[in-house]
Structures are given as C-alpha cells and as structure tokens.
Motif scaffolding. Structure first.
Motif, PDB file in Angstrom:
ATOM      1  N   MET A   1       0.850  -1.191   0.000  1.00  0.00           N
ATOM      2  CA  MET A   1       0.000   0.000   0.000  1.00  0.00           C
ATOM      3  C   MET A   1       0.889   1.246   0.000  1.00  0.00           C
ATOM      4  N   PRO A   2       0.555   2.222  -0.840  1.00  0.00           N
ATOM      5  CA  PRO A   2       1.351   3.457  -0.827  1.00  0.00           C
ATOM      6  C   PRO A   2       1.332   4.090   0.563  1.00  0.00           C
ATOM      7  N   ARG A   3       2.491   4.530   1.024  1.00  0.00           N
ATOM      8  CA  ARG A   3       2.543   5.222   2.327  1.00  0.00           C
ATOM      9  C   ARG A   3       1.677   6.477   2.269  1.00  0.00           C
ATOM     10  N   ASP A   4       1.010   6.757   3.354  1.00  0.00           N
ATOM     11  CA  ASP A   4       0.180   7.958   3.481  1.00  0.00           C
ATOM     12  C   ASP A   4      -0.973   7.986   2.479  1.00  0.00           C
ATOM     13  N   ALA A   5      -1.410   6.817   2.007  1.00  0.00           N
ATOM     14  CA  ALA A   5      -2.551   6.766   1.082  1.00  0.00           C
ATOM     15  C   ALA A   5      -3.815   7.204   1.813  1.00  0.00           C
ATOM     16  N   ARG A   6      -4.686   7.872   1.086  1.00  0.00           N
ATOM     17  CA  ARG A   6      -5.959   8.336   1.653  1.00  0.00           C
ATOM     18  C   ARG A   6      -7.077   7.978   0.700  1.00  0.00           C
ATOM     19  N   GLY A   7      -8.225   7.689   1.261  1.00  0.00           N
ATOM     20  CA  GLY A   7      -9.379   7.382   0.431  1.00  0.00           C
ATOM     21  C   GLY A   7      -9.295   5.991  -0.167  1.00  0.00           C
ATOM     22  N   LYS A   8     -10.237   5.714  -1.023  1.00  0.00           N
ATOM     23  CA  LYS A   8     -10.313   4.411  -1.688  1.00  0.00           C
ATOM     24  C   LYS A   8      -9.359   4.383  -2.876  1.00  0.00           C
ATOM     25  N   LEU A   9      -8.602   3.307  -2.981  1.00  0.00           N
ATOM     26  CA  LEU A   9      -7.588   3.173  -4.033  1.00  0.00           C
ATOM     27  C   LEU A   9      -7.992   2.134  -5.071  1.00  0.00           C
ATOM     28  N   ALA A  10      -7.528   2.326  -6.288  1.00  0.00           N
ATOM     29  CA  ALA A  10      -7.598   1.268  -7.286  1.00  0.00           C
ATOM     30  C   ALA A  10      -6.659   0.159  -6.813  1.00  0.00           C
ATOM     31  N   ALA A  11      -7.023  -1.084  -7.110  1.00  0.00           N
ATOM     32  CA  ALA A  11      -6.244  -2.221  -6.620  1.00  0.00           C
ATOM     33  C   ALA A  11      -5.882  -3.163  -7.757  1.00  0.00           C
ATOM     34  N   LEU A  12      -4.787  -3.898  -7.548  1.00  0.00           N
ATOM     35  CA  LEU A  12      -4.312  -4.881  -8.526  1.00  0.00           C
ATOM     36  C   LEU A  12      -3.925  -6.173  -7.823  1.00  0.00           C
ATOM     37  N   ALA A  13      -4.348  -7.304  -8.375  1.00  0.00           N
ATOM     38  CA  ALA A  13      -3.885  -8.623  -7.936  1.00  0.00           C
ATOM     39  C   ALA A  13      -2.848  -9.089  -8.955  1.00  0.00           C
ATOM     40  N   VAL A  14      -1.711  -9.591  -8.461  1.00  0.00           N
ATOM     41  CA  VAL A  14      -0.587  -9.931  -9.329  1.00  0.00           C
ATOM     42  C   VAL A  14      -0.098 -11.348  -9.022  1.00  0.00           C
ATOM     43  N   SER A  15       0.101 -12.164 -10.094  1.00  0.00           N
ATOM     44  CA  SER A  15       0.675 -13.486  -9.895  1.00  0.00           C
ATOM     45  C   SER A  15       1.454 -13.925 -11.127  1.00  0.00           C
TER      46      SER A  15
ATOM     47  N   GLU B   1       4.017   1.870  -5.495  1.00  0.00           N
ATOM     48  CA  GLU B   1       4.751   3.142  -5.523  1.00  0.00           C
ATOM     49  C   GLU B   1       4.050   4.148  -6.422  1.00  0.00           C
ATOM     50  N   ARG B   2       3.281   3.656  -7.376  1.00  0.00           N
ATOM     51  CA  ARG B   2       2.557   4.512  -8.328  1.00  0.00           C
ATOM     52  C   ARG B   2       1.114   4.779  -7.901  1.00  0.00           C
ATOM     53  N   GLY B   3       0.748   4.361  -6.680  1.00  0.00           N
ATOM     54  CA  GLY B   3      -0.549   4.738  -6.127  1.00  0.00           C
ATOM     55  C   GLY B   3      -1.608   3.661  -6.036  1.00  0.00           C
ATOM     56  N   PHE B   4      -1.310   2.447  -6.459  1.00  0.00           N
ATOM     57  CA  PHE B   4      -2.268   1.349  -6.369  1.00  0.00           C
ATOM     58  C   PHE B   4      -2.077   0.580  -5.067  1.00  0.00           C
ATOM     59  N   LEU B   5      -3.141   0.027  -4.533  1.00  0.00           N
ATOM     60  CA  LEU B   5      -3.034  -0.982  -3.483  1.00  0.00           C
ATOM     61  C   LEU B   5      -2.883  -2.307  -4.227  1.00  0.00           C
TER      62      LEU B   5
ATOM     63  N   THR C   1     -11.836  -6.894  -2.387  1.00  0.00           N
ATOM     64  CA  THR C   1     -13.107  -6.193  -2.172  1.00  0.00           C
ATOM     65  C   THR C   1     -13.461  -6.068  -0.691  1.00  0.00           C
ATOM     66  N   THR C   2     -12.837  -6.859   0.171  1.00  0.00           N
ATOM     67  CA  THR C   2     -13.126  -6.780   1.610  1.00  0.00           C
ATOM     68  C   THR C   2     -12.339  -5.679   2.308  1.00  0.00           C
ATOM     69  N   LEU C   3     -11.377  -5.089   1.635  1.00  0.00           N
ATOM     70  CA  LEU C   3     -10.513  -4.091   2.263  1.00  0.00           C
ATOM     71  C   LEU C   3     -11.131  -2.699   2.163  1.00  0.00           C
ATOM     72  N   ASP C   4     -11.180  -2.005   3.282  1.00  0.00           N
ATOM     73  CA  ASP C   4     -11.764  -0.655   3.325  1.00  0.00           C
ATOM     74  C   ASP C   4     -11.049   0.315   2.390  1.00  0.00           C
ATOM     75  N   ALA C   5      -9.765   0.119   2.170  1.00  0.00           N
ATOM     76  CA  ALA C   5      -8.980   1.053   1.362  1.00  0.00           C
ATOM     77  C   ALA C   5      -9.145   0.834  -0.141  1.00  0.00           C
TER      78      ALA C   5
END
Length: 154
Positions: free
Chosen positions: A38-52, A72-76, A113-117
């Motif tokens: 998670m980006p440090r000091d992130a605020r609000g709801k973020l776009a997210a990516l699952a990676v494998s 680092e570019r702003g995604f959770l 989808t279960t994460l508040d951020a």
C-alpha cells in the motif's frame, strides 16, 4: 498457516510502500498467501491490482516486484502465491490447473473487495508469463475485473 514475517524478497524493500502478509481462501478450499503493498500515506479508496506469476515462481520474486512498483505509483496491490505453490496451501505441490489457478485470481479479487482502502469498482489484475493466460481466463469470466495486463507469450 505460518507465514515468514521478515522481508524475504529478492528485490529491495521500497520506503514509499507499506507491506504486510495476508491469507485468503479460494472456492476450492486452498488458503493462498499474499503480500499486500500500500502506498505510504494513502488516503481514500484506491484502485487495486492482484498480481501473480510467472509459472513456478513465488511472490518473493517477479510478482512481488511488480506489485511493489505499482504500489509506488498509487495502487493498493496484492502479490500472491497460487494454489500448490510457495507459502500457499494445496497438495500435491508444484502443480498447475487452469480451473484452480483462474479461481486463484478471482479469490484475490474477493479478498481485495473486503478491504476498506479498496475501490471495488477499480480492481485489475496482472498475470505474468504462464499466469498471463490464467489472468485472461479470470478476466473473461469475472466482471469485477476492470483492467487486465498479461505479460506473456500466450
């Protein structure tokens, strides 16, 4: 399930990102191990990516580096070990199943989808190498996946 808690990656840890270990379950009953970035000091709801991926690799390698870089570019982001691999559960070890590994991506989306951020309307996936194909399978059937990247020769 016991996860390694110290930094165990093959790449340097970024000071721009917070990291923690997580687990989540698939519909097939396996417990997947992941690294959440998670980006440090992130605020609000973020776009997210699952990676494998790549096939046979673990989250401490390429998928973790991709996930950390995107954080680092702003995604959770969530880099995860697929079923039967790495810290994730499943027997026998080191096997692949298109059905099960496609579900692994959907289970990662379930978890995100279960994460508040996380903004549940802005979830994407990145499938690397052999898991690029699994990611495409997941995106074709799971309408919650809004963006897909397949870094693969498939």
């Amino acid at each position: 399930m016991e996860l390694v808690q110290e930094w165990d990656k093959v790449f340097p840890r970024s000071d721009k990102v917070e990291h923690r270990k997580v687990t989540f379950r698939t519909r097939y009953g396996t417990v997947l191990a992941g690294d959440l970035y998670m980006p440090r000091d992130a605020r609000g709801k973020l776009a997210a990516l699952a990676v494998s991926g790549p096939f046979g690799a673990v989250k401490e390698q390429a998928s973790g580096l991709y996930a950390q870089t995107m954080a680092e570019r702003g995604f959770l982001t969530l880099a995860f070990d697929p079923s039967y691999t790495g810290e994730s559960s499943g027997e026998p070890r080191h096997v692949a199943s298109p059905d099960i590994n496609t579900e692994d991506f959907s289970a990662a989306v379930d978890f995100l989808t279960t994460l508040d951020a996380v903004d549940a309307e802005r979830i994407g996936i990145i499938g690397i190498c052999g898991f690029g194909g699994m990611g495409l399978n997941a995106a074709a059937m799971d309408t919650r996946i809004k963006a897909t990247v397949a870094v693969t020769m498939y």
